[in-house]
Design a protein around this motif. Structure first.
Motif, PDB file in Angstrom:
ATOM      1  N   MET A   1      -7.651   8.795  -7.363  1.00 54.03           N
ATOM      2  CA  MET A   1      -7.386   7.310  -8.435  1.00 54.03           C
ATOM      3  C   MET A   1      -8.532   7.070  -9.189  1.00 54.03           C
ATOM      4  O   MET A   1      -8.542   6.397 -10.054  1.00 54.03           O
TER       5      MET A   1
ATOM      6  N   ASP B   1      -0.637   3.999 -17.310  1.00 49.09           N
ATOM      7  CA  ASP B   1      -1.258   5.025 -18.029  1.00 49.09           C
ATOM      8  C   ASP B   1       0.156   6.286 -17.961  1.00 49.09           C
ATOM      9  O   ASP B   1       0.591   6.506 -17.224  1.00 49.09           O
TER      10      ASP B   1
ATOM     11  N   VAL C   1      -1.705   2.110 -12.554  1.00 45.36           N
ATOM     12  CA  VAL C   1      -0.795   3.199 -12.773  1.00 45.36           C
ATOM     13  C   VAL C   1       0.794   2.712 -13.822  1.00 45.36           C
ATOM     14  O   VAL C   1       0.869   4.174 -14.417  1.00 45.36           O
TER      15      VAL C   1
ATOM     16  N   THR D   1      -9.346   9.631 -12.285  1.00 45.89           N
ATOM     17  CA  THR D   1      -8.065   9.814 -12.857  1.00 45.89           C
ATOM     18  C   THR D   1      -8.616   8.000 -14.042  1.00 45.89           C
ATOM     19  O   THR D   1      -7.950   8.412 -15.540  1.00 45.89           O
ATOM     20  N   PHE D   2      -8.436   6.962 -12.976  1.00 49.48           N
ATOM     21  CA  PHE D   2      -7.620   5.686 -13.414  1.00 49.48           C
ATOM     22  C   PHE D   2      -9.445   5.324 -13.821  1.00 49.48           C
ATOM     23  O   PHE D   2      -9.168   4.053 -14.407  1.00 49.48           O
TER      24      PHE D   2
ATOM     25  N   ALA E   1       6.151   6.513  -9.680  1.00 51.47           N
ATOM     26  CA  ALA E   1       5.510   6.450  -9.150  1.00 51.47           C
ATOM     27  C   ALA E   1       5.230   5.513  -7.641  1.00 51.47           C
ATOM     28  O   ALA E   1       5.676   4.296  -8.313  1.00 51.47           O
TER      29      ALA E   1
ATOM     30  N   TRP F   1      -0.087   8.027  -5.648  1.00 60.57           N
ATOM     31  CA  TRP F   1      -1.726   7.942  -5.772  1.00 60.57           C
ATOM     32  C   TRP F   1      -2.212   6.938  -4.052  1.00 60.57           C
ATOM     33  O   TRP F   1      -0.856   6.260  -3.912  1.00 60.57           O
TER      34      TRP F   1
ATOM     35  N   VAL G   1       6.914   0.991  -9.909  1.00 58.36           N
ATOM     36  CA  VAL G   1       5.984   1.706  -9.254  1.00 58.36           C
ATOM     37  C   VAL G   1       6.341   1.618  -8.239  1.00 58.36           C
ATOM     38  O   VAL G   1       6.418  -0.558  -7.217  1.00 58.36           O
TER      39      VAL G   1
ATOM     40  N   SER H   1       0.612   9.104 -14.824  1.00 59.74           N
ATOM     41  CA  SER H   1       0.525   8.448 -13.356  1.00 59.74           C
ATOM     42  C   SER H   1       1.836   9.489 -12.516  1.00 59.74           C
ATOM     43  O   SER H   1       2.376   8.814 -11.683  1.00 59.74           O
ATOM     44  N   TRP H   2       3.022   9.294 -14.151  1.00 56.32           N
ATOM     45  CA  TRP H   2       3.831   9.437 -13.276  1.00 56.32           C
ATOM     46  C   TRP H   2       4.994  10.596 -12.866  1.00 56.32           C
ATOM     47  O   TRP H   2       4.192  11.719 -13.364  1.00 56.32           O
TER      48      TRP H   2
ATOM     49  N   VAL I   1       1.993   4.213  -5.227  1.00 55.88           N
ATOM     50  CA  VAL I   1       0.236   3.132  -4.556  1.00 55.88           C
ATOM     51  C   VAL I   1       0.643   3.275  -3.245  1.00 55.88           C
ATOM     52  O   VAL I   1       1.368   2.486  -2.877  1.00 55.88           O
TER      53      VAL I   1
END
Length: 314
Positions: free
Chosen positions: A281, A207, A204, A284-285, A149, A215, A99, A210-211, A151
């Motif tokens: 973001m 989950d 991220v 989804t989360f 992923a 995001w 990440v 997320s990949w 962020v």
């Protein structure tokens, strides 16, 4: 209990490490200095992440590698590619997910609201290199070599943040002194609290949806003047006297410090509105931005604590 590797030691790296251990996981925190938070769940490791073999050994057995490394601002085109390449290689060899903490430079100048679907069309050297590092990581993901992923956060706010706002405006407001800022004062801009960036990184990583994509971290959209005035109110100091630095003044400062010359590349972000869509973001989360007053109250509390910790010279 999972183990994670956090590379970096800034405010967001610290917040991410503490969030992970408070949830019951363990963290190996890697930086050249070996500094970081004191917590039984955080193992502090002094290592240059360019040492791929050593970093691979540290990442072995970890679920996730979080790349929050940040070389000196003016050196990104030279220092980011080998550093990020080493981290990508170590995560891949160790079998860990990766990440990355990114920023908004890769988009370049954009008309309208910026979403994750906005093309990475930067032409400046720092934006180009950040976009290329994401492209390299995504290519590794698409080849099945590991899961990645990113962020992407806005300009940082909060206790422990390092940004144009914290370095120039925040310090001046709390010291009750006038300040000139390398950013327009009354144009809206999207900021990210460091705690919100950490929460987004952890969400991220946990989950499976997320990949393979980027995001946007949660954002607080406001102007420099609005944030500065509210900080002053919460700190019970005078409303700050703010002005905008001219290009000539920045050029003069750049003769002494290369940092200043780098600000011209991101002038489209500091002297035009730059607003980010963080809805992916949120939906989804369920990770949302903190209230501005909460973030600034932490800044005031940290400032008071720092002042109280300084011994009385008398």
């Amino acid at each position: 209990m999972s183990t994670h590797v956090v590379i970096g030691r800034g405010g967001t790296a610290t917040a991410t490490a503490l969030s992970l251990v408070e949830a019951g996981d363990r963290v190996r925190m890697v930086s050249r200095s070996g500094l970081g938070p004191t917590h039984p769940g955080v193992e502090l490791i002094a290592l240059d992440a360019l040492d791929t073999a050593a970093l691979t050994e540290i990442a072995t057995g970890a679920s996730t590698v979080f790349n929050l490394a940040m070389p000196a601002y003016h050196t990104w085109p030279e220092t980011v590619p080998p550093l990020f390449g080493s981290i990508l290689s170590a995560a891949e060899t160790a079998g860990a997910d990766l990440v990355m903490l990114g920023n908004l430079y890769g988009y370049g100048s954009v008309d309208g609201v910026v979403s994750e679907r906005t093309p990475l069309a930067a032409t400046g050297s720092k934006g180009v290199v950040r976009a290329r590092m994401w492209a390299d990581a995504l290519a590794a993901h698409e080849a099945g070599r590991l899961r990645v992923a990113e962020v992407r956060a806005g300009q940082f706010l909060g206790a422990g943040a390092v940004s144009v706002f914290s370095l120039f405006v925040q310090s001046a407001v709390l010291a009750n002194t006038p300040v000139k800022v390398p950013q327009e004062l009354d144009l809206t801009h999207s900021y990210t609290a460091i705690g919100d960036a950490a929460a987004a990184l952890v969400a991220v990583a946990r989950d499976d949806r997320s990949w393979g994509r980027a995001w946007h971290a949660p954002v607080i959209t406001a102007t420099v003047r609005e944030i500065a005035n509210r900080l002053a109110e919460l700190a019970d100091v005078a409303i700050p006297e703010l002005a905008v630095l001219t290009d000539a003044e920045i050029t003069e400062f750049a003769q002494q410090d290369p940092f200043w010359n780098e600000l011209f590349e991101t002038k489209h972000m500091s002297h035009r509105e730059f607003v980010v869509d963080d809805s992916a973001m949120r939906t989804t989360f369920g990770t949302t931005a903190s209230k501005l007053d909460e973030v600034l109250a932490e800044v005031v509390a940290a400032d008071v604590a720092a002042r109280l910790s300084v011994p009385d010279a008398g």
